[in-house]
Design an enzyme around this catalytic site. Structure first.
Site, PDB file in Angstrom:
ATOM      1  CG  ASP A 243      11.140  45.709  78.669  1.00 49.52           C
ATOM      2  OD1 ASP A 243      11.169  45.836  79.728  1.00 49.52           O
ATOM      3  OD2 ASP A 243      11.559  46.490  77.516  1.00 49.52           O
ATOM      4  CD  GLU A 287       7.819  46.367  81.977  1.00 52.00           C
ATOM      5  OE1 GLU A 287       8.394  47.295  82.677  1.00 52.00           O
ATOM      6  OE2 GLU A 287       8.027  46.339  81.112  1.00 52.00           O
TER       7      GLU A 287
END
Length: 555
Positions: A243, A287
């Site tokens: 993330d 990401e």
């Protein structure tokens, strides 16, 4: 997570696309070299796997509390992949990405309070181990969402860090005596600050005060993060989705100091090397919600590690926008230009990670207004491109957004059947089902040949039946100039050549002729009403009805 977001060519194949350019008969422009993307280097499983993103809370409830859990997910594995390549009733995906499952005070889990404990709503570490074992038995891998840019402000590490200026964990987070007033890197004109006041000092949290950033320049933090990765790899995980990968290590305010810093790249090289040392075939998926040139940098160097020494897969956010635009407008010119840009920007031999939407986006079905033809086109585009495509749970049945505007509406419970609890729960669901559940459900589409679910299943089967589709290179046959109502490309692997043609429009379109070698064409996937691929004096041509896709192996 949820927050404001702001090549080595293939060998010459003695084939060309017969497409017109802007020159004149008397003064033709020089032919542009075809857009070609090399196949991913190496034979690692993740370089051609079809991934399926699961929000565990919304997938399957096993105990009637209205919240999905790991035992519920285990009970639905045969829907995703039953382990038998001869059956046609499963989706056929190769890997699962679990959104955060660690203990957290929030429904979404991106603010972790214990990195070694499964959220009590979802089960236990033993349940996770059983999930991995059952997935592996069916030939599927499992990757975990690992959030190491920040923790929860309720994490014991942060509580201790904030307790005193002399705390042993003070430098596990970044502290300042004054508010340095750095605007968020995605909105440099914001009056907000990424520094938050607590106990007479200020700590850095790029997303919000409840998510203080970990200080990965502190050796003890870096080592702890690597230890946590080892822990879950030892429990059966096959890798991690990472993330907010752009924002790990900050050096100053502004965009340059808060995103994509050299220190961030250096950490990912170090972390990737550690993961390879523990589990050589584990995958790291980044990401990095940004532009194509910047995404390309997160693969790292390919000199020593095939596919890159940082993150082996990186979500292709710019391409996702173009795929949906093509499905919505009937014009694939944006896709052709993006593929051309990737050819010049991405390192040779890396694997792309295309997708349509994820948990931070308005769902595909809502963006396309529930248009069945456009939804079919979007699916076909995604699953015929090279790399490792990612599906978002429910996408395969046309699950729409909920009726609110919050992030929960993008993550509503899965609809399995027409029962009161939609087959998801025997209790009250944690969040309301999305509208349109009468048709956007698994039971209604499973045995319907023309359904969206059937298309997803058929496309994934076709992909796995062809090494060219599964892992090959791509040669674009559609011009990068002008409007593109059809999109055509050749997928290649060794001697295998597969022609893919998409009609992006709501009317009948003819594509070709394509001057490709071959005397016959074997159908790998085609709509029942699609015309036949015909070989004439100038090459192969096909007439396709609205939103149809044809895939042929040329022999």
């Amino acid at each position: 997570m949820s927050h404001p977001r702001s090549l080595r060519f293939l060998p010459a194949l003695a084939l060309t696309a017969c497409i017109s350019g802007p020159g004149t008969p008397d003064n033709p422009l020089p032919a542009r070299p075809p857009v070609e993307l090399a196949p991913p280097a190496g034979d690692a499983w993740h370089r051609h796997a079809v991934f399926y993103e699961v929000f565990v809370r919304s997938f399957q409830d096993s105990n009637g509390d209205g919240k999905g859990d790991l035992p519920g997910l285990i009970s639905r594995l045969d829907y995703l992949n039953d382990g038998d390549p001869n059956t046609t009733t499963d989706l056929g995906v190769d890997a699962l990405w679990l959104m955060p499952v660690f203990d957290s005070p929030s429904y979404h889990g991106y603010d972790v309070v214990d990195y070694e404990r499964i959220h009590p709503d979802y089960g236990t570490v033993e349940d996770f181990e059983r999930l991995c074992a059952e997935a592996h038995r069916r030939g599927m891998r499992v990757i975990l969402d690992l959030v190491i840019n920040h923790s929860s402000s309720q994490h014991p590490w942060f509580v201790e860090s904030a307790s005193s200026r002399t705390s042993a964990k003070r430098d596990w987070y970044q502290w300042s005596d004054t508010d340095l007033a750095w605007a968020p890197p995605w909105d440099l004109f914001s009056r907000g600050s990424t520094w938050h006041k607590l106990n007479g000092a200020y700590y850095y949290g790029v997303f919000w005060s409840g998510m203080p950033d970990l200080n990965l320049r502190t050796a003890a933090v870096s080592e702890e993060v690597k230890r946590i990765a080892s822990f879950w790899l030892g429990k059966g995980a096959d890798g991690f989705r990472l993330d907010a990968a752009r924002y790990l290590i900050e050096t100053s305010g502004g965009l340059v100091g808060q995103a994509d810093t050299p220190e961030t790249h250096a950490f990912w090289k170090e972390f990737a090397a550690h993961v390879r040392s523990v589990k050589p075939d584990a995958v790291l998926v980044g990401e990095n919600w940004t532009t194509t040139p910047t995404i390309a940098t997160y693969y790292g160097s390919t000199a020593q590690v095939p596919g890159g020494d940082e993150l082996q897969l990186n979500f292709n956010f710019p391409l996702a926008e173009e795929l949906l635009k093509a499905a919505r407008t009937g014009d694939g010119s944006g896709v052709t230009l993006k593929l051309a840009e990737m050819r010049t920007r991405y390192p040779v031999g890396v694997a792309d990670a295309p997708f349509l939407t994820n948990h931070d986006h308005v769902r595909v079905a809502t963006q396309l207004g529930g248009n069945t033809g456009q939804l079919a086109t979007a699916a076909s585009l995604l699953l015929t491109l090279q790399g490792s495509p990612f599906l978002y749970y429910g996408e395969e049945v046309g699950l729409a957004n909920g009726t609110s505007n919050n992030d929960e509406a993008k993550r509503t419970p899965m609809v399995w059947d027409a029962s009161a609890g939609a087959g998801f729960t025997t209790g009250t669901p944690w969040f309301s089902f999305s509208p349109g559940r009468e048709s956007a459900q698994v039971a209604a589409q499973s045995n319907a040949p023309g359904s969206l679910l059937s298309r997803y299943r058929g496309l994934i089967r076709a992909r796995h039946a062809s090494e060219a589709l599964d892992r090959g290179g791509l040669r674009l046959l559609t011009s990068t100039e002008g409007r593109a109502p059809t999109l055509a490309f050749l997928r290649t692997w060794g001697e295998e050549r597969v022609l893919v043609v998409h009609n992006l429009t709501g009317g009948t379109e003819t594509a070709g002729p394509f001057a490709l070698e071959g005397e016959s064409a074997e159908v790998l996937f085609a709509a029942p009403s699609a015309g036949s691929l015909v070989r004439g004096d100038s090459g192969w041509s096909v007439t396709l009805p609205a939103h149809a896709t044809g895939i042929w192996r040329l022999r």
